[in-house]
Design a protein around this motif. Structure first.
Motif, short mmCIF file in Angstrom:
data_model
loop_
_atom_site.label_atom_id
_atom_site.label_comp_id
_atom_site.label_asym_id
_atom_site.label_seq_id
_atom_site.Cartn_x
_atom_site.Cartn_y
_atom_site.Cartn_z
N LEU A 223 1.12 -1.13 -0.04
CA LEU A 223 0.22 0.05 0.02
C LEU A 223 0.85 1.51 -0.08
N SER A 224 2.07 1.18 0.53
CA SER A 224 2.83 2.38 0.70
C SER A 224 3.71 2.49 -0.61
N ARG A 225 3.58 1.70 -1.70
CA ARG A 225 4.20 1.79 -2.98
C ARG A 225 3.32 1.56 -4.18
N LEU A 226 1.95 1.94 -4.19
CA LEU A 226 1.27 1.70 -5.13
C LEU A 226 1.48 2.49 -6.30
N LEU A 262 -4.38 -6.23 -5.62
CA LEU A 262 -3.74 -4.93 -5.96
C LEU A 262 -4.48 -4.14 -6.64
N ILE A 263 -5.13 -4.74 -7.56
CA ILE A 263 -6.19 -3.87 -8.58
C ILE A 263 -7.08 -3.15 -7.90
N ARG A 264 -7.71 -3.88 -6.81
CA ARG A 264 -8.91 -3.07 -5.90
C ARG A 264 -8.20 -1.70 -4.94
N GLN A 265 -6.79 -2.13 -4.71
CA GLN A 265 -6.43 -1.21 -3.82
C GLN A 265 -6.04 0.18 -4.73
N HIS A 269 -7.42 4.15 -4.44
CA HIS A 269 -6.28 4.97 -4.48
C HIS A 269 -6.73 5.88 -5.59
N ALA A 270 -7.09 5.60 -6.71
CA ALA A 270 -7.30 6.46 -7.95
C ALA A 270 -8.85 7.13 -7.37
N GLU A 287 0.07 7.81 -10.21
CA GLU A 287 0.25 7.91 -8.88
C GLU A 287 -0.49 6.31 -8.33
N ALA A 288 -1.60 5.97 -9.00
CA ALA A 288 -2.40 4.60 -8.45
C ALA A 288 -1.62 3.59 -8.91
N GLY A 289 -0.61 3.65 -10.00
CA GLY A 289 0.17 2.42 -10.38
C GLY A 289 -0.45 1.91 -11.59
N PHE A 290 -1.40 2.44 -12.30
CA PHE A 290 -1.88 2.01 -13.63
C PHE A 290 -1.02 2.14 -14.73
N GLY A 291 -0.09 3.06 -14.63
CA GLY A 291 0.92 3.22 -15.73
C GLY A 291 0.38 4.35 -16.77
N THR A 292 -0.88 3.81 -17.36
CA THR A 292 -1.43 4.72 -18.22
C THR A 292 -3.08 5.13 -18.12
#
Length: 322
Positions: A223-226, A262-265, A269-270, A287-292
């Motif tokens: 969670l600290s590195r999403l 991870l996807i849910r988190q 976050h998004a 920021e939410a880690g989706f990349g695009t």
């Protein structure tokens, strides 16, 4: 935008009601006052026996359902072999008072009431995992999912067992007024604003061998590195487990795979960033880690049914009660 008229939640207490679940809507929605007004009724306005050794007195009869924006039906003691067409006349009449456009929510096995009234035919719904097989046999036209804590099907919502009533009420506040309001209510009630996993984590399973190792610290680390890619191998290494052991233990503890979690988190976050910041969509995605942004749009659409801009426009300006 602050509502000028409170959303009225009517709670229908039936004979044999379970008092814990009966109290949930008043506690959760009541904490969000003045956004909500909660009233409790019985079919005839008379005191109602609970499933235990006391009764509760209510102030209203079923005519108050005419005024409901949301009707909540808590579970009650009833015959487990109730037939498909079971629905007492007074109860059917009470449900018939619900006006078009109003929502109806069942908690735990109160889903039997909604199903017997035909409100769940052709819909996805949930109930307590222990009753799911019987519920599906009794109501074959309902798409039963016993793995989740609640299901939102628009104007009809079903929650699983007992405390999942808290989850669905917080979800409705989040849906109506955004995460900031729901999170504040959760903090005031000292409950988590969103529980991980689903009913799968509560279903009876063989007890594993005693172990002090859990995946909790690794979940907190993730969670600290999403905002970064996180692989299964990295999570297993952080937990100091083999990939196979970590995967098994993660599912046992959370009720889903680490990838699903991870996807849910990332989605949650998004959503928070869209509601509470003015960051561009591309930046929110990063920021939410989706990349695009395209990847985030796809996952948001799958989770909540709307694209990022529409979600932000709906929830960005909601007011938080003092």
């Amino acid at each position: 935008m602050t509502r000028t008229v409170a959303h009225r939640v009517v709670v229908l207490a039936l004979d044999g009601v379970y008092p814990f679940e009966l109290s949930i809507p008043s506690r959760i929605f009541g904490t969000a006052a003045p956004l909500y007004e909660v009233v409790t009724c019985s079919l005839d306005g008379a005191p109602v026996r609970t499933g235990y050794d006391f009764s509760v007195t209510v102030q209203h009869d079923a005519t108050v359902i005419d005024t409901a924006d949301t009707l909540v039906v808590p579970p009650f003691v009833c015959a487990p072999d109730a037939p498909r067409d079971w629905l007492p006349g007074p109860l059917a009449a009470a449900l018939g008072r619900l006006r078009p456009g109003a929502r109806i929510v069942s908690i735990c096995t109160a889903s039997y009431v909604l199903a017997a009234a035909g409100l769940l035919d052709g819909r996805r719904a949930t109930t307590h995992w222990n009753d799911a097989e019987h519920f599906q046999r009794t109501f074959p036209d309902v798409d039963v999912d016993a793995s989740v804590l609640f299901i939102d099907d628009g104007d009809v919502l079903t929650a699983a067992g007992a405390a999942s009533g808290i989850d669905v009420c917080l979800h409705l506040i989040r849906r109506d007024h955004g995460s900031a309001v729901a999170n504040r209510v959760a903090r005031l009630c000292v409950v988590p604003p969103w529980r991980e996993g689903g009913q799968a984590q509560f279903i009876d399973r063989p007890i594993p061998a005693p172990s002090t190792a859990t995946t909790a610290a690794t979940r907190q680390w993730a969670l600290s590195r999403l905002d970064r890619p996180i692989s299964l191998a990295e999570m297993a290494a952080h937990a100091q487990m083999s990939v196979r052991t970590f995967s098994r233990r993660f599912r046992e503890e959370v009720g889903m795979t680490s990838g699903q979690w991870l996807i849910r988190q990332r989605v949650e976050h998004a959503r928070r960033l869209l509601e509470t910041t003015d960051l561009p969509v591309d930046r929110v995605a990063a920021e939410a880690g989706f990349g695009t942004a395209a990847s985030m749009r796809q996952h948001l659409a799958g989770a909540i049914g709307v694209p990022p801009i529409a979600y932000r426009n709906t929830f960005r300006a909601t007011a938080v009660p003092a």
